[in-house]
Design an enzyme around this catalytic site. Structure first.
Site, PDB file in Angstrom:
ATOM      1  N   LYS A   1      -8.260   2.492  -2.302  1.00  0.00           N
ATOM      2  CA  LYS A   1      -8.655   2.384  -0.900  1.00  0.00           C
ATOM      3  C   LYS A   1      -9.115   3.756  -0.418  1.00  0.00           C
ATOM      4  O   LYS A   1      -8.341   4.707  -0.341  1.00  0.00           O
ATOM      5  CB  LYS A   1      -7.487   1.883  -0.063  1.00  0.00           C
TER       6      LYS A   1
ATOM      7  N   GLU B   1     -14.569  -4.929   3.595  1.00  0.00           N
ATOM      8  CA  GLU B   1     -13.783  -4.886   4.822  1.00  0.00           C
ATOM      9  C   GLU B   1     -14.649  -5.045   6.060  1.00  0.00           C
ATOM     10  O   GLU B   1     -15.670  -4.375   6.216  1.00  0.00           O
ATOM     11  CB  GLU B   1     -13.010  -3.576   4.896  1.00  0.00           C
TER      12      GLU B   1
ATOM     13  N   GLU C   1      -5.593  -7.275   7.070  1.00  0.00           N
ATOM     14  CA  GLU C   1      -5.154  -5.899   6.861  1.00  0.00           C
ATOM     15  C   GLU C   1      -4.732  -5.256   8.185  1.00  0.00           C
ATOM     16  O   GLU C   1      -5.351  -5.504   9.216  1.00  0.00           O
ATOM     17  CB  GLU C   1      -6.301  -5.046   6.292  1.00  0.00           C
ATOM     18  N   SER C   2      -3.700  -4.441   8.131  1.00  0.00           N
ATOM     19  CA  SER C   2      -3.253  -3.578   9.233  1.00  0.00           C
ATOM     20  C   SER C   2      -2.450  -4.333  10.298  1.00  0.00           C
ATOM     21  O   SER C   2      -2.773  -5.462  10.659  1.00  0.00           O
ATOM     22  CB  SER C   2      -4.423  -2.867   9.922  1.00  0.00           C
TER      23      SER C   2
ATOM     24  N   LYS D   1       0.514   5.087   1.148  1.00  0.00           N
ATOM     25  CA  LYS D   1      -0.234   6.111   1.880  1.00  0.00           C
ATOM     26  C   LYS D   1       0.761   7.061   2.525  1.00  0.00           C
ATOM     27  O   LYS D   1       1.766   6.644   3.093  1.00  0.00           O
ATOM     28  CB  LYS D   1      -1.172   5.509   2.921  1.00  0.00           C
TER      29      LYS D   1
ATOM     30  N   GLU E   1       0.799  -1.222   0.000  1.00  0.00           N
ATOM     31  CA  GLU E   1       0.000   0.000   0.000  1.00  0.00           C
ATOM     32  C   GLU E   1       0.836   1.279   0.000  1.00  0.00           C
ATOM     33  O   GLU E   1       1.857   1.369   0.679  1.00  0.00           O
ATOM     34  CB  GLU E   1      -0.914   0.004   1.228  1.00  0.00           C
TER      35      GLU E   1
ATOM     36  N   ASN F   1      -9.905  -6.297   8.864  1.00  0.00           N
ATOM     37  CA  ASN F   1      -9.057  -5.198   9.319  1.00  0.00           C
ATOM     38  C   ASN F   1      -8.749  -5.368  10.802  1.00  0.00           C
ATOM     39  O   ASN F   1      -9.653  -5.346  11.640  1.00  0.00           O
ATOM     40  CB  ASN F   1      -9.742  -3.847   9.069  1.00  0.00           C
TER      41      ASN F   1
END
Length: 280
Positions: free
Chosen positions: A123, A173, A224-225, A63, A61, A194
């Site tokens: 996203k 998600e 995710e995360s 960001k 990703e 997530n």
């Protein structure tokens, strides 16, 4: 009272989208999106995640910042970063396009599309089909739909627009069992678990470990995360996860390509039981 980040972000996003609707010809944007998708392959993200391979599959990703971490990376263009991800072995790339909270834009998505060939995920906090058309017109192959942000029939309607009208993949998600059940009810093909609670921004990998056993049969599941350690990737892969979305750990690396290669090599070299759990 603690700050509810998701409620705040969604309220502002709805105001922003309403303002855009006042100045954008949505039917012209839709035509542009359909034309772009007519020249693109359908459902590239799910194809990448379904690839017959035992490898750890990472969605890398881009960001710039986040409400919880602040500024993450200033150096390097979008194009430079996503090309490094492609060279490093990513299976797909995600780009944060939210401007107010994450410092992104739809132009970042277009730049990423022009720079590399991997499946591209937009996203954002999507609440309106206008955003789906913007993502498709900019070159996205997939979009994020957050169950906690979409009430009533809007989740299913946006998924149908994305997948049926635009032949995009929708990464649905979730963070709780109730949200996972909603994702299953609408027939989600790709579900993202997530580990970050979007209301508080707290992170725990226990979320992925708890929900994987309840995931619907046939759906592709992405964690995710909070993912930065090879041991965690291999453990979650053994439990049944098909892919992993990683942003901050790679964005903070001085050499993202090398960091991604090292993460993949370390995860794949570890010897763990190969048996993955069966899902209901």
């Amino acid at each position: 009272m603690s700050r509810d980040f998701l409620a705040e972000i969604i309220a502002r996003k709805r105001r922003s989208v309403a303002a855009q609707r006042g100045r954008i010809d949505i039917e012209a944007l839709r035509a542009q999106a359909l034309q772009r998708r007519g020249n693109a392959s359908a459902h590239r993200l799910r194809q990448a995640l379904r690839a017959a391979s035992p490898e750890i599959k990472i969605i890398a990703e881009f960001k710039r910042r986040s409400p919880s971490a602040g500024a993450i990376r200033q150096a390097g263009t979008v194009g430079e970063m996503v090309r490094s991800y492609e060279r490093g072995g990513a299976y797909a790339v995600s780009v944060l396009t939210d401007e107010e909270y994450f410092g992104g834009s739809i132009l970042d998505l277009a730049e990423a599309r022009a720079a590399m060939q991997l499946p591209l995920l937009c996203k954002d906090f999507i609440v309106d089909r206008l955003q789906l058309y913007q993502a498709a017109a900019a070159g996205a192959d997939a979009v994020l739909l957050i169950v906690a942000a979409l009430s009533g029939d809007s989740l299913g309607e946006l998924r149908a627009t994305a997948e049926n009208e635009l032949a995009l993949d929708a990464l649905i998600e979730v963070h709780t069992l109730a949200e996972l059940e909603r994702a299953a009810e609408i027939g989600a093909a790709i579900i993202g678990v997530n580990n970050r609670d979007l209301h508080t921004f707290d992170v725990s990998l226990d979320v992925s470990e708890r929900l994987i056993n309840k995931a619907p049969t046939g759906a592709l599941i992405v964690s995710e995360s909070g993912l930065a350690e090879p041991a965690a990737l291999h453990r979650l892969h053994a439990l049944g996860f098909d892919g992993f979305l990683i942003g901050e750990a790679l964005m903070r690396a001085s050499d993202p390509e090398a960091a991604l290669r090292k993460l993949l090599a370390s995860a794949e070299d570890r010897q763990y039981p190969a048996v993955r759990v069966s899902r209901p």
